[in-house]
Each structure stands twice: as C-alpha cells, then as structure tokens.
Design an enzyme around this catalytic site. Structure first.
Site, PDB file in Angstrom:
ATOM      1  N   CYS A 162       0.809  -1.227   0.000  1.00 38.80           N
ATOM      2  CA  CYS A 162       0.000   0.000   0.000  1.00 38.80           C
ATOM      3  C   CYS A 162       0.843   1.277   0.000  1.00 38.80           C
ATOM      4  O   CYS A 162       0.490   2.261  -0.670  1.00 38.80           O
ATOM      5  CB  CYS A 162      -0.963  -0.015   1.179  1.00 38.80           C
ATOM      6  SG  CYS A 162      -0.271  -0.692   2.696  1.00 38.80           S
ATOM      7  N   HIS A 255      -2.308   6.436   4.299  1.00 38.29           N
ATOM      8  CA  HIS A 255      -0.873   6.521   4.572  1.00 38.29           C
ATOM      9  C   HIS A 255      -0.340   7.862   4.051  1.00 38.29           C
ATOM     10  O   HIS A 255      -0.539   8.225   2.882  1.00 38.29           O
ATOM     11  CB  HIS A 255      -0.125   5.383   3.877  1.00 38.29           C
ATOM     12  CG  HIS A 255      -0.426   4.013   4.440  1.00 38.29           C
ATOM     13  ND1 HIS A 255      -1.141   3.796   5.602  1.00 38.29           N
ATOM     14  CD2 HIS A 255      -0.060   2.782   3.980  1.00 38.29           C
ATOM     15  CE1 HIS A 255      -1.212   2.483   5.830  1.00 38.29           C
ATOM     16  NE2 HIS A 255      -0.576   1.853   4.860  1.00 38.29           N
TER      17      HIS A 255
END
Ligand code: NAP
Length: 386
Positions: A162, A255
């Site tokens: 990710c 993130h």
C-alpha cells in the site's frame, strides 16, 4: 475457469457479469473488496472465503465488520467457503495473509482461476505482473510467460504494497517527464494497514511505532519493478534508488508519506505540478468503472493533504500530493497521501482486473465491448487486444 460448487448455486446469476470471489473476505482488505464489488457493473460477487475457523458460517456471523458503511445486504447470508479449487467463479480477489498466499494462490491459478493478489508472496517473481493500471498496463502481458512457464490455466497478478502503491503513483509522472536518480521517503502509516484487529490499542495510542516488518524493503524495490521496462522474460527494474523509513501512526486509514526526489533533468515547480496534473492514465482514457477521474490531485493549501480530510479523494483511488518545495539535499520535497485499503489494496486489485478485461484477457465480453473498442483505438502495440 474454476469448476462449479454447490455453495453459491442458490445465488441468481446476473446476465453477462463475470463471477468473482474474495479470499480472506472477513479481514480489513476483504471487507473493502466486498464494498468495492457491491453493485459492480462487470463483476458479480458469488464466493466469499476465509480460514477454516470461519468456513461454513454465514458471513455476518463470522465477520467483525469494521467499516463505517453498513455491510451490503447481499453478503450477510452468504456461506463462507474454505477457499479451495471448486469455487464457482472465474476471478479470485485475494486478501490472504502472505504465508497462506504463498502456496494457495499458485494452487488456485493452476486450477484455472485468475488470481488478483494483495499478498507480498509473489510480487517479486519475474513472471508475475506487479500492476498499477495507470503506471504499467503493458506489464499485464507477463501472464503469458507465466502460463507458458508454469503450465497454468489461470494466472496470478499482484498489486503492490500500500505504501509503495501511492509512492509509485506520485513518482510515475515525474519519472516519465524528468527521470529520477534518488528518492527518500518517510511514511506515516495508518493502523488499518496492519489488518484487523491489527496493532493493539495499548501499543499505538499516544504513540508512533518506528518499525513495520519487511515494509521498507517492499517500498524500496516494488516501485522500481513497476517503473521498469517490460520484456517477455521479466522486467528490467528502473535505474534509481529509494531509501525508506516506515512508521505506524495512530490514524485509522490513509498513509501519509514525506518524499524527497532527485530529478535526472532540471524542472521548475510549475513543471512538476504540470506533470502531475496533466498525467492521464489508460484507466481514465478508457473510463474503467473503478478508475478515479483524477489519478493525482495536487493540493495548493499549505497544510494538505491530511489523512482524515483527503483519504477519500476519488473514492479512495486518487493519490493526493502537496507541499511541493525545493529540497536542501535533493531536488524537491513534497507530501503525498493515499488510501491504504482502497487504491492501496482492494480498489487497486479490482482496477487491475477491469484493465485486463478491457485488454481482452477474459475474451470478448459484452460488458466491456465499448472499452475494448476504445482500447483498440489507442493503437498501442504492447496491449493484448481481443
Ligand atoms: P486481516 O485483516 O488479518 O485478514 C486476513 C484474512 O485472511 C481474514 O479473512 C482471515 O480469515 C483470512 N485467513 C487467515 N488465515 C487463513 C488461512 N489459513 N486460510 C485462509 N484464510 C485465512 O489482513 P488484511 O489487512 O486484510 O491483509 C490481507 C492481505 O492484504 C495481506 O497479505 C496483507 O499484507 C495485504 N495488504 C493489506 C493492506 C492493508 O492496508 N491492510 C494493504 C495492502 C495489502 P478468518 O477471519 O477466518 O481468520
């Protein structure tokens, strides 16, 4: 592809749609798959699978649903399967833990399933595509090598880690326009990145954990494969270096990454922003169902992007960048943000499958005919056309 099973025979078939299943359906990524696939125009969710602890139970009884949006009604009463050959679908979206994916995904690919995997187990293998449709759609062709070498009826296609996903999305327009020499990145990764239940509240509340097992290696290598050159027997990795520090922080989703880049050719800030804003990937040109309108969104505000405010840009499929400024050590520095379980996992996997339907890997399908026609009109040589 896969043989039929009795478990989902009671579900009505939806005309023209491709039947798909989710492995690891009860987990953090599995739940996102269910969300992304609900009401999908091309795919019909017909199989849910999880561990032997959950198999045989109704999904609603086995799954601790952690998303804010309600569990789709259609999956509540579906019976979880053990995830073995015999599932009634062509495509399997895998949210399996790495150690389980290692052996199970090849078994399923050999049995004829098209496996779209989120696990790290097979990403580095030379005949396995590591795919972001806007970045390296031509790498999908590696599945021909994979099938020939391994004698499989199906195949494995992976999407990246990710954090590596959003870093690669932000780097792609810069790599194309100016070239890259060195990249330095410090990540601040949300707790959902560790799965459910993941990190203990006692460990992460009021804290930052400056270590995520095996993460830095993935962030340092996966972008180089995706930005590398396609060849029939494998990818020649891009020729620049990445240094990564990965941290777990107490945000829920999204993130954040602070990035410094050294460019190969000089560019102004205006040219950098223009490279990001004018980049248009193949999914946007083809109008694939899960593609965001904007692959990259450039934020002008001094204090954006922020995880809570910006992670759902483009339904969680857009990478947001901001705070572009000169770097005292390399050429420029900036901040990027992306959703880890949407573009960084389930959404990315579903977009990979959509791309390959459009490229003709699933044969001529009425659902994808307009997209396949648009693809043919691009006249790009490397993509397989039906
Ligand atoms: P998770 O929340 O821990 O979910 C794991 C899933 O795998 C559950 O459905 C679990 O089913 C199932 N499972 C566990 N053991 C199994 C077994 N022996 N056989 C079959 N199924 C089994 O993990 P996650 O965060 O969703 O991550 C799934 C995968 O995606 C991992 O490979 C991870 O590295 C990758 N990934 C995660 C993210 C993220 O942001 N979370 C992003 C990118 C990639 P039960 O409920 O029955 O135990």
């Amino acid at each position: 592809m896969g043989e039929s099973s009795s478990v989902s025979e009671n579900l009505p078939r939806q005309a023209g749609k491709i039947r798909v299943g989710v492995l690891g359906a009860t987990g953090a990524v599995g739940q996102r798959f269910i969300q992304v696939l609900a009401n999908h125009p091309w795919f019909e969710l017909s199989v849910l699978a999880a561990s032997h602890r959950s198999a045989g139970k109704r999904f609603a009884d086995a799954c601790h649903w952690y998303l804010d949006e309600p569990m789709p009604a259609a999956v509540r009463t579906m019976t979880l399967e053990p995830g073995q050959p015999g599932m009634d679908c062509e495509i399997l979206f895998s949210a399996l833990p790495n150690n389980i994916a290692q052996d199970l995904e090849p078994t399923l690919a050999a049995a004829g399933y098209a496996v779209y995997s989120n696990a790290g187990s097979h990403r580095a293998e030379p005949d396995v595509p590591l795919l972001i449709p806007e970045v390296n759609p031509q790498h999908a062709a590696l599945i021909e090598t994979q099938r020939t070498r391994r004698g499989w009826r199906g195949f494995i296609v992976t999407n990246p880690n990710c954090t590596a996903t959003h870093l690669t999305c932000a780097l792609k327009p810069l790599h194309d326009a100016f070239g890259l020499r060195r990249v330095f990145v410090v990540s601040m990764q949300a707790v959902s990145g560790a799965g459910y239940p993941g990190v203990s509240a006692l460990d992460i509340t009021d804290n930052v954990i400056p270590y995520i097992g095996n993460e830095e290696d993935k962030v340092q290598t996966e972008p180089l494969k995706m930005l590398g050159l396609y060849a029939v027997d494998g990818i020649m990795p891009a020729n620049f270096r990445i240094s990564a520090h990965c941290n777990r922080v107490p945000t829920r989703d999204g993130h954040l990454e602070c990035v410094s880049v050294e460019l190969d050719r000089p560019a102004t800030e205006v040219e950098m922003v223009s490279a990001w804003e004018n980049f248009r990937g193949l999914p946007q040109q083809l109008g694939l169902p899960t593609a965001p309108a904007h692959f990259i969104e450039v934020r002008a505000e001094a204090d954006r992007p922020q995880p809570r405010r910006d992670r759902l840009a483009g339904n969680g499929m857009t990478t947001s960048v901001g705070r572009l400024r000169p770097c005292e050590l390399l050429s420029y520095k900036f901040v990027l943000l992306g959703h880890n379980t949407l573009r960084g996992a389930a959404g990315g996997s579903v977009l990979n499958a959509e791309l390959m339907v459009a490229q003709g890997y699933f044969g001529e399908r009425a659902i994808a005919a307009p997209v396949q026609a648009a693809l043919r009109a691009t006249q790009l040589p490397l993509w397989q056309h039906a």
